[in-house]
Design an enzyme around this catalytic site. Structure first.
Site, mmCIF file in Angstrom:
data_model
loop_
_atom_site.group_PDB
_atom_site.id
_atom_site.type_symbol
_atom_site.label_atom_id
_atom_site.label_comp_id
_atom_site.label_asym_id
_atom_site.label_seq_id
_atom_site.Cartn_x
_atom_site.Cartn_y
_atom_site.Cartn_z
ATOM 1 N N HIS A 203 -23.815 -60.955 -47.924
ATOM 2 C CA HIS A 203 -23.771 -59.692 -48.666
ATOM 3 C C HIS A 203 -23.353 -58.501 -47.824
ATOM 4 O O HIS A 203 -23.283 -57.389 -48.329
ATOM 5 C CB HIS A 203 -25.129 -59.411 -49.308
ATOM 6 C CG HIS A 203 -26.180 -58.994 -48.303
ATOM 7 N ND1 HIS A 203 -26.788 -59.891 -47.458
ATOM 8 C CD2 HIS A 203 -26.713 -57.789 -48.007
ATOM 9 C CE1 HIS A 203 -27.648 -59.243 -46.689
ATOM 10 N NE2 HIS A 203 -27.619 -57.967 -46.996
HETATM 11 C C1 UD1 Z 1 -29.084 -52.998 -49.056
HETATM 12 C C2 UD1 Z 1 -29.186 -52.549 -47.616
HETATM 13 C C3 UD1 Z 1 -28.961 -53.753 -46.690
HETATM 14 C C4 UD1 Z 1 -29.886 -54.892 -47.050
HETATM 15 C C5 UD1 Z 1 -29.740 -55.229 -48.499
HETATM 16 C C6 UD1 Z 1 -30.707 -56.315 -48.902
HETATM 17 C C7 UD1 Z 1 -28.436 -50.222 -47.271
HETATM 18 C C8 UD1 Z 1 -27.396 -49.368 -46.677
HETATM 19 N N1 UD1 Z 1 -28.184 -51.550 -47.256
HETATM 20 O O1 UD1 Z 1 -27.729 -53.423 -49.263
HETATM 21 O O2 UD1 Z 1 -29.216 -53.361 -45.363
HETATM 22 O O3 UD1 Z 1 -29.579 -56.013 -46.247
HETATM 23 O O4 UD1 Z 1 -29.988 -54.056 -49.300
HETATM 24 O O5 UD1 Z 1 -30.482 -56.750 -50.192
HETATM 25 O O6 UD1 Z 1 -29.436 -49.734 -47.733
HETATM 26 N N2 UD1 Z 1 -27.002 -53.927 -57.047
HETATM 27 C C9 UD1 Z 1 -27.386 -54.509 -58.236
HETATM 28 N N3 UD1 Z 1 -28.721 -54.601 -58.505
HETATM 29 C C10 UD1 Z 1 -29.672 -54.140 -57.661
HETATM 30 C C11 UD1 Z 1 -29.266 -53.544 -56.456
HETATM 31 C C12 UD1 Z 1 -27.927 -53.456 -56.153
HETATM 32 O O7 UD1 Z 1 -26.576 -54.926 -59.027
HETATM 33 O O8 UD1 Z 1 -30.867 -54.257 -57.977
HETATM 34 C C13 UD1 Z 1 -25.554 -53.861 -56.723
HETATM 35 C C14 UD1 Z 1 -24.907 -52.572 -57.121
HETATM 36 O O9 UD1 Z 1 -23.648 -52.845 -57.628
HETATM 37 C C15 UD1 Z 1 -24.788 -51.800 -55.817
HETATM 38 C C16 UD1 Z 1 -24.646 -52.915 -54.792
HETATM 39 O O10 UD1 Z 1 -25.399 -53.992 -55.317
HETATM 40 O O11 UD1 Z 1 -23.719 -50.923 -55.810
HETATM 41 C C17 UD1 Z 1 -25.164 -52.540 -53.433
HETATM 42 O O12 UD1 Z 1 -26.514 -52.075 -53.491
HETATM 43 P P1 UD1 Z 1 -27.075 -51.090 -52.359
HETATM 44 O O13 UD1 Z 1 -28.513 -50.799 -52.601
HETATM 45 O O14 UD1 Z 1 -26.163 -49.932 -52.181
HETATM 46 O O15 UD1 Z 1 -26.951 -51.909 -51.008
HETATM 47 P P2 UD1 Z 1 -27.060 -53.460 -50.697
HETATM 48 O O16 UD1 Z 1 -25.713 -54.003 -50.471
HETATM 49 O O17 UD1 Z 1 -27.968 -54.139 -51.672
#
Ligand code: UD1
Length: 358
Positions: A203
């Protein structure tokens, strides 16, 4: 006021559970602020249920967005909460955007900050997590450290030794506390998995955001699937690029929805090997003795290489290294890093209660 835990993303929940439990046992008044950075049932709620975390006192519902929009929304919501709750201390976990947002808001409000998992360094500032870690540590009154080399990193950055406490790894507390619950056969049955498989998770933005990079990674994952079945629970980030590159369009590839904690670790425990770019999984495989190939140029967790089962690989090295690991069936002898013993939560609680003079 209470001790306020700020939780936002999946790995935070796993680290907080033993800390909240130990502070409860010590009689502390606590509150849980969920920022809503992760919001899908499978990314959040299921972890609260399985780990016995208390229902959050509030969920800020911040959700997803670019770094600036997400961090700004986190800060606005957290400032409102901290102002109304007047915390005695704020506890932040790991390296996600919710962590730095909370540390920055608390510091400006003159509220003491405790950072769980302080001092880890990849020395790679192109990772958002490295930026978050460094800044959070500068803002923290208590740097709670999982691994000895992290003490040196903090000292090198001018953190006073009086602020640094080597307490061990609360993520491993959670792992050891749930050992009896991990049922690999049940996961095999529920998801129709074969006896022998490699478990993969990816991821990281550097691996999955760019479609060409994701497609190259998928080709190498298919190469691994040619050696042994490949089970891959797909994180929402990367879902689109990996599936567009045909991830599931190959014999022996089992694409799953994100799993809850218990099923996920059960699947890891039963795997012949793990392929990942996660931070926490490098640690969990170290304790479970499952060989781990980390598809990254660096790691902020080198102790998982020196003491554990972890190895860094490039895309090109992935298939040959997987072949080696699968052929040798090498499960390393138990060389557990110091203080990864299941009692980090109580040590953290002790440091915090002493700091608060209680
Ligand atoms: C975040 C953390 C990362 C961690 C990871 C664990 C930061 C900068 N990164 O990354 O260090 O390893 O979490 O999972 O904080 N999304 C969903 N559903 C959710 C959450 C996210 O669909 O419940 C999708 C959305 O499209 C979003 C993307 O995932 O834009 C990324 O989510 P985000 O919270 O920005 O960061 P992660 O990549 O999950």
């Amino acid at each position: 006021g209470p001790i306020v835990h700020v939780l936002g993303a999946r790995p935070n929940f796993v680290k907080a559970a033993p800390v909240i439990g130990a502070l409860r046992a010590a009689g502390a008044e606590q509150a849980v602020v969920h920022t809503g950075q992760h919001y899908d049932t499978r990314m959040s709620e299921i972890f609260f249920d399985e780990l016995g975390l208390p229902e959050p006192d509030v969920n800020l519902g911040v959700g997803s967005g670019g770094h600036a929009a997400q961090t700004a929304a986190l800060m606005i919501g957290l400032e409102r909460e901290f102002t109304s709750r007047s915390p005695a201390l704020v506890i932040v976990y790991g390296d996600v955007n919710s962590t730095i947002a909370a540390a920055l808001v608390a510091a400006k409000l003159h509220i003491p900050v405790a950072h769980v998992e302080a001092g880890l360094r990849s020395f790679d500032m192109s990772m958002p997590e490295e930026v978050n870690r460094r800044l959070t540590d500068q803002l923290s009154d208590l740097c709670l450290v999982t691994s000895p080399e992290a003490v040196g990193h903090l000292a090198d950055e001018g953190v006073a030794v009086s602020r640094i406490h080597l307490v061990g790894n609360p993520m491993i507390d959670t792992l050891l506390a749930n050992l009896d619950a991990f049922d690999t056969d049940a996961v095999r049955r529920d998801h129709d998995l074969p006896e022998r498989y490699v478990l993969a998770t990816v991821h990281r933005p550097a691996n999955v955001d760019d479609p060409d990079t994701a497609a190259a990674l998928v080709r190498h994952l298919h190469g691994v699937a040619d050696l042994a079945d490949l089970v891959i629970p797909v994180h929402p980030r990367g879902r689109e690029t990996l599936l567009a590159a045909g991830l599931d369009d190959h014999d022996g590839v089992h694409v799953l929805e994100p799993l809850g904690y218990i099923d996920f670790i059960a699947a890891v425990r039963g795997a012949a090997a793990v392929v990942t770019d996660s931070g926490g999984l490098q640690e969990e495989t170290t304790i479970l003795g499952v060989p781990c190939l980390t598809v990254r140029p660096n790691t902020e967790r080198p102790i998982t290489i020196t003491h554990g089962t972890n190895r860094l690989v490039t895309f090109e090295e992935l298939v040959p290294e997987a072949r080696k690991v699968l052929e040798s069936d090498a499960r390393k002898a138990d060389r557990r890093p110091p203080l990864w013993d299941g009692a980090a939560g109580p040590r953290i609680a002790e440091v915090i209660m002493e700091y608060l003079g209680e």
